[in-house]
Design a protein around this motif. Structure first.
Motif, PDB file in Angstrom:
ATOM      1  N   GLY A 292       0.821  -1.202   0.000  1.00 56.15           N
ATOM      2  CA  GLY A 292       0.000   0.000   0.000  1.00 56.15           C
ATOM      3  C   GLY A 292       0.854   1.251   0.000  1.00 56.15           C
ATOM      4  N   VAL A 293       0.224   2.382  -0.379  1.00 54.56           N
ATOM      5  CA  VAL A 293       0.941   3.662  -0.443  1.00 54.56           C
ATOM      6  C   VAL A 293       0.238   4.731   0.381  1.00 54.56           C
ATOM      7  N   GLY A 294      -0.454   4.322   1.437  1.00 54.81           N
ATOM      8  CA  GLY A 294      -1.098   5.288   2.319  1.00 54.81           C
ATOM      9  C   GLY A 294      -2.545   4.946   2.575  1.00 54.81           C
ATOM     10  N   ALA A 295      -3.006   5.264   3.775  1.00 56.19           N
ATOM     11  CA  ALA A 295      -4.335   4.859   4.225  1.00 56.19           C
ATOM     12  C   ALA A 295      -5.435   5.502   3.401  1.00 56.19           C
ATOM     13  N   MET A 296      -6.470   4.719   3.105  1.00 58.79           N
ATOM     14  CA  MET A 296      -7.694   5.260   2.542  1.00 58.79           C
ATOM     15  C   MET A 296      -8.458   6.018   3.630  1.00 58.79           C
ATOM     16  N   PRO A 297      -9.354   6.935   3.258  1.00 60.00           N
ATOM     17  CA  PRO A 297     -10.026   7.754   4.277  1.00 60.00           C
ATOM     18  C   PRO A 297     -10.813   6.958   5.305  1.00 60.00           C
ATOM     19  N   ASP A 298     -11.288   5.759   4.940  1.00 58.86           N
ATOM     20  CA  ASP A 298     -12.087   4.963   5.880  1.00 58.86           C
ATOM     21  C   ASP A 298     -11.249   3.904   6.600  1.00 58.86           C
ATOM     22  N   ALA A 299      -9.929   4.019   6.536  1.00 57.38           N
ATOM     23  CA  ALA A 299      -9.071   2.985   7.122  1.00 57.38           C
ATOM     24  C   ALA A 299      -9.219   2.886   8.624  1.00 57.38           C
ATOM     25  N   GLY A 300      -9.672   3.954   9.293  1.00 61.59           N
ATOM     26  CA  GLY A 300      -9.785   3.925  10.740  1.00 61.59           C
ATOM     27  C   GLY A 300     -11.101   3.415  11.262  1.00 61.59           C
TER      28      GLY A 300
END
Length: 423
Positions: A25-33
């Motif tokens: 991956g290259v960074g969290a999606m907005p709903d990752a939390g």
């Protein structure tokens, strides 16, 4: 079979190779939390680069990934910010719930997994129990817990090795029932399960399975499969039963029906459906890369889908240094692929199926954007692509590169600019 459903963009044979770096991956999606708030800090690529620089005393050696535009997707001081290769580069959202290899690959090949449910077995005990009872099985709860014991031998439970609610397992000792019996239970569960996968698992355990049951995250409960000894005692048998899909509307089948030879390498050979495909299962990265190169060296058109699994395994083990070494090994393999994919119709697409940040503090996948790095021999310059809405767009792009109609897939839209050819 004649290629009657090709759009005939070029008369020359063309090769399209998709290399999936599992868990990259290259960074969290907005709903990752949503499941774990800390996952909003997930950044597999960046954190591996940072930690490996400290551990190795040098930056990771990733010249080919840099030349393919990884530094344009993920700005980092250890990655080149420019490239002379003719590439189209961007990111893709996952396009399916959670972060799962099976769902990721099915989506990438054109399936619509957006409606697959993430669910605990506890929320569906009644319908699963009813289905098993109707099929003639004896079913009971294990000590009142939301876990089923079938015929006194098979446990039906939440999978504890993936994010909570992604998969369910039917697990048994082959000495008690045999794998065919375990698989029969799994198939009955699959018929009513709303989750992406039901996994039949059989092997030789160190003792009765109820002794290895434990609580998992998110209110799940299941078998601690590594603790049972299944993985170390030999004789392990596993079969993945995915949610119902129309495989004829996925990229491998679409290509095969058009007369394009299809080769599935690594874990892709285990989880993708295509009767006509040549399958080269492998876990070792060197073996995966060797099979991929062998498939590309054949004459004529070709679709090759390869999965590098050891990066994902390193993420699960939270082993940053192993992850970095696998990336360097992949980079060297990509160099060899680039030397073979030189004609205007050829495509090399490097991507991931989810994240697996080995620094995040847990052993689960992380819900991250993945890179989409597309090498386009003969095209003019570098194109920065908008974020793709789904991994299905990668499959649609590969279809177009092969001269196939992407609307033949169940899901996905060709990424703008990605299939541009030299005049």
């Amino acid at each position: 079979m004649s290629k009657t459903n090709k759009t005939n963009k070029t008369s020359r044979a063309s090769k399209t190779v998709i290399v999936v770096v599992d868990g990259f991956g290259v960074g969290a999606m907005p709903d990752a939390g949503a499941l774990r708030p800390g996952d909003l800090a997930a950044d597999t690529c960046g954190h591996v680069l940072d930690r490996c620089r400290d551990a190795f005393g040098r930056p990771l050696r990733l010249p080919v990934l840099g030349a393919l535009g990884l530094g344009l997707v993920h700005p980092h001081p250890d990655l080149a910010r420019r490239t002379q290769l003719p590439v189209a580069v961007g990111r893709a959202a996952l396009g399916y719930p959670g972060a799962d290899t099976f769902a990721g690959h099915q989506t990438m090949m054109g399936a619509d997994f957006s409606r697959v449910t993430v669910a605990r077995l506890a929320d569906h005990l009644d319908e699963v129990t009813r289905a098993l009872t109707d099929a003639g099985h004896r079913v009971e709860l294990l000590e009142g817990k939301p876990l089923l014991v079938v015929d006194g031998a098979v446990l039906v439970h939440d999978n504890l090795e993936a994010d909570p609610g992604i998969n369910w397992n039917a697990s048994g000792r082959v000495d008690d029932l045999g794998f065919d019996g375990i698989l029969a239970v799994a198939r009955t569960v699959r018929a009513v399960a709303p989750v992406a996968r039901v996994i039949a698992v059989g092997g030789h355990a160190d003792g009765p399975l109820p002794g290895f049951v434990r609580d998992g995250d998110g209110g799940t409960i299941g078998l601690d499969t590594p603790a049972t000894g299944f993985y170390r005692n030999g004789g392990l048998q596993v079969q993945h039963l995915g949610a119902e899909l129309d495989h004829t509307r996925q990229l491998p089948d679409l290509a095969a029906r058009a007369g394009v030879p299809v080769t599935l390498v690594g874990k892709a050979a285990d989880i993708l459906a295509c009767e006509a495909a040549v399958r080269r299962p492998a876990v070792d990265t060197a073996e995966v890369l060797a099979h991929t190169l062998e498939a590309v060296r054949t004459d004529g058109d070709a679709l090759v889908v390869a999965n590098v699994q050891e990066s994902d395994l390193a993420g699960h083990q939270q082993d940053v240094e192993r992850y970095g070494r696998i990336l360097e090994q992949v980079d060297a393999g990509l160099a060899a692929l680039l030397s073979l994919l030189t004609e205007p119709g050829d495509r090399l697409i490097v991507t991931g199926d989810h994240g697996n940040d080995p620094t995040i503090g847990h052993a689960f996948h992380t819900r991250e954007y993945v890179p989409v790095l597309i090498h386009r021999p003969g095209a003019a310059g570098v194109e920065l692509l908008p974020d793709a809405a789904s991994l299905a767009d990668v499959g649609a792009t590969a279809a177009a590169a092969l001269g196939l109609d992407p609307t033949g897939l169940a899901n996905g839209t060709e990424i703008r600019g990605s299939s541009a050819r030299a005049a």
